[in-house]
Enzyme design. Sequence first.
Site, mmCIF file in Angstrom:
data_model
loop_
_atom_site.group_PDB
_atom_site.id
_atom_site.type_symbol
_atom_site.label_atom_id
_atom_site.label_comp_id
_atom_site.label_asym_id
_atom_site.label_seq_id
_atom_site.Cartn_x
_atom_site.Cartn_y
_atom_site.Cartn_z
ATOM 1 N N MET A 1 0.915 -1.064 0.070
ATOM 2 C CA MET A 1 -0.297 0.019 0.299
ATOM 3 C C MET A 1 0.776 1.172 -0.085
ATOM 4 O O MET A 1 0.581 2.443 0.187
ATOM 5 C CB MET A 1 -0.705 -0.157 1.242
ATOM 6 C CG MET A 1 -1.886 -0.898 1.022
ATOM 7 S SD MET A 1 -2.977 -0.697 0.024
ATOM 8 C CE MET A 1 -3.866 0.669 0.631
ATOM 9 N N ARG A 2 2.348 1.083 0.365
ATOM 10 C CA ARG A 2 3.155 2.286 -0.187
ATOM 11 C C ARG A 2 3.032 3.204 -1.298
ATOM 12 O O ARG A 2 2.962 4.792 -1.099
ATOM 13 C CB ARG A 2 4.052 2.348 0.334
ATOM 14 C CG ARG A 2 5.483 2.917 0.705
ATOM 15 C CD ARG A 2 6.991 2.477 0.848
ATOM 16 N NE ARG A 2 6.639 2.365 2.519
ATOM 17 C CZ ARG A 2 6.568 1.194 2.747
ATOM 18 N NH1 ARG A 2 7.577 0.344 2.273
ATOM 19 N NH2 ARG A 2 6.951 0.916 3.935
ATOM 20 N N ALA A 3 2.619 2.579 -2.232
ATOM 21 C CA ALA A 3 2.535 3.229 -3.458
ATOM 22 C C ALA A 3 1.473 3.911 -3.532
ATOM 23 O O ALA A 3 1.759 5.550 -4.075
ATOM 24 C CB ALA A 3 2.405 2.098 -4.374
#
Length: 761
Positions: A275-277
């Site tokens: 989910m960092r993107a």
Amino acid sequence: MPLHYPFSAVVGSDDMALALTLTAVSPQVGGVLIRGEKGTAKSTMVRALAGVLPEIEVVTGDRFSSAPDDRGAETPDGRIPTDAPTERRPVRLVELPVGVSEDRITGSLHLESALSEGVTVFQPGLLARAHRGILYVDEVNLLHDHVVDQLLDAAAMGRVTVERDGLSVEHAARFVLVGTMNPEEGELRPQLLDRFGLTVEVAAPRDPGLRAEVVRRRIAFEADPAGFAAAYADDERALRERIATARRVLDRVELTEWALATIARVCAGFDVDGMRADIVTARAAAAHAAWHGRTGIGREDIRVAARMALPHRRRRAPFDAPGLDEELLDRLLGDDDEPDPDPRDEEPQAENAEPSESADDSSSTDTPSTDQAPAGASAEHAEHETVPEPGQDSDGPAAPDSETSPGGPGSDATIADGGEDAQHDSPAGTEDAPATSADSDSTAGPAASQPGTVASASEPYRTRLFSVAGSGEGATGRRSRARTSSGRRVGAGEFTGSDLHLPATIRSAAPHQAARGRVAGHDGAEHTRLLLAPEDLRSAVREGRESNLVLFCVDASGSMAARTRMEQVKTAILSLLLDAYRRRDKVGLVTFRGFGAQVALPPTSSVDVAATRLADLPAGGRTPLAEGLLTTAEVLRIESIRDRRRRPLVVVVTDGRATHGPHALARSRAAAAGLASLGVASVVVDCETGRFRMGLAAELAAHLGAEHVPLGEVTADSLTRTVDVHTDRARTASRSEGAVAPAPRPDRAAAPTPTTRNEVA
């Protein structure tokens, strides 16, 4: 203080300037990784960034750059007074050298205070100095693994914890991580790659006018740095003011439901990991909107953010080329109506807040037209272009090796047409044997009858670990045993300036205390501290793993093209390359076919380039095995001069035949013996297949002093299956003799026999 090249004076690097600017507006974006070829102003622009950042307010005299809000908090120097004075100073740009030691990164015991005064004092490291600033790593892909581990911990937690040499210290370390790298020197570990918020690809401009302007400005700067910097002082000031204004606007930028849903759709459409993107894309889009004075996020803000936040997160395998399909990006962004920005939300720019021409170009025209190359694809595309064989057109099929063939162009055409060389790769391994085997070139099928046929590799698999025996002293890696700067402590040695082994130092000094005049403490006698001399100091000796030079010597002759054999060979080599990538090795590639051998890839840390050269490797022609081994020995000789500490591992991939030149088999054995005399660890991957085998590769392994591994046993799974088969046969034999077979031990893993030097990866 040396003057740096002005940020606003750099031209031809719009994407890089924009990425650095967005990180300056919103440090929470997570930093920038700049990938590109040599001489593209990567380091110049990063070093110039600090000059356009607004000043920060810090507690006066604090070694950890504490903010005014941190007054009253604990630091390694004690509690900060609530009424401590503050001051403003420029943002620091701290450079992390590639060869930095662990104690300089996180900090260590202050030796002078400990030895002379007997007190424990913490000496802050580079991460403490970079707090609330920029941590710059040039050639970040060359960092040792233990340094990468320290950066990962600090970047994830925003704090540094030191637990060694009697110290137990913790302090804040929040910084913007900026790294530059040349992909030709190797790739970055996936864990650290994901920590960079944005990534951009840079390349030298191709426009002659722009190149001339770059040279003109650089020469002017070197002739008069102060005058050149003064000429751009107004542009630098305007850019600094615009960044400060954007930071104020950033607090009011709203992440609407439409923007959030669009970002999620884009990230899901590109199948990114984690989910960092999504988070980075949202922050970068907000920063881009604030940079243009808007409080609402639009489609163009998301597009720009996605171009920089997603390319390095959508890579599915180490050999996948980075980049972003902009047509897919446009489809994912969609054409649905986005909320119209309220004109009242526009933030008026300061009257003199326009940046210079080059800096403004990087912002106002930050989104290139769709006919430009995708971000992250230009330099990598050049790196992964097909490299034609000598005598081969880039658009046509592989041609004969005219550069190494005495017969010149068309020599292999005689072979294909059934001329006197049609039986050049005989099954007996000599030039006099008839070509009657099914594995000979003349009867190997269509692939072998067309010299230069290129086969494709299948999906790579997990391989066995081939390592070098003994203990080396090479660069830190994950293959062979070695004495390294990290790992478990196994002893002490001469002091090297770092990693002090305190117990060993005390033991070394203890026998000399009486001679040095130390008085024992008893009956009220005065105590004296331990008396040390420079010769008493000892450094810790640690044992870990090193990286090696894995040099592939690949047979690409006609016999290797028989019955899809080359596809299996390429798959095995690709799997070994993937293993080398994970173990941080250098790799090289020597191929031999036709009438000689060539160095297809000099030793490099870029495993991606090796995989590309392997994919384009054609097969066909005679088997000059001796020439391949001699070329391999020459590559090792040159590489040993460059780096004597890195131990090589030679992987010879062949069926053992030798069919080029007079006395080919005898010459190949002599070349093998010469290579063995160098004391190089080697492995022969036997590619011979079929019911009737001559065992020439096994004989070659004997002359090389190498380990002989059949092609089908390169996988780690095959080793386990082999052990299981032998175990099952032993149990069956025991039962047939009336013996009671012992019950299997599920907790005991299958291990190779004591004679092998392999391990399961």
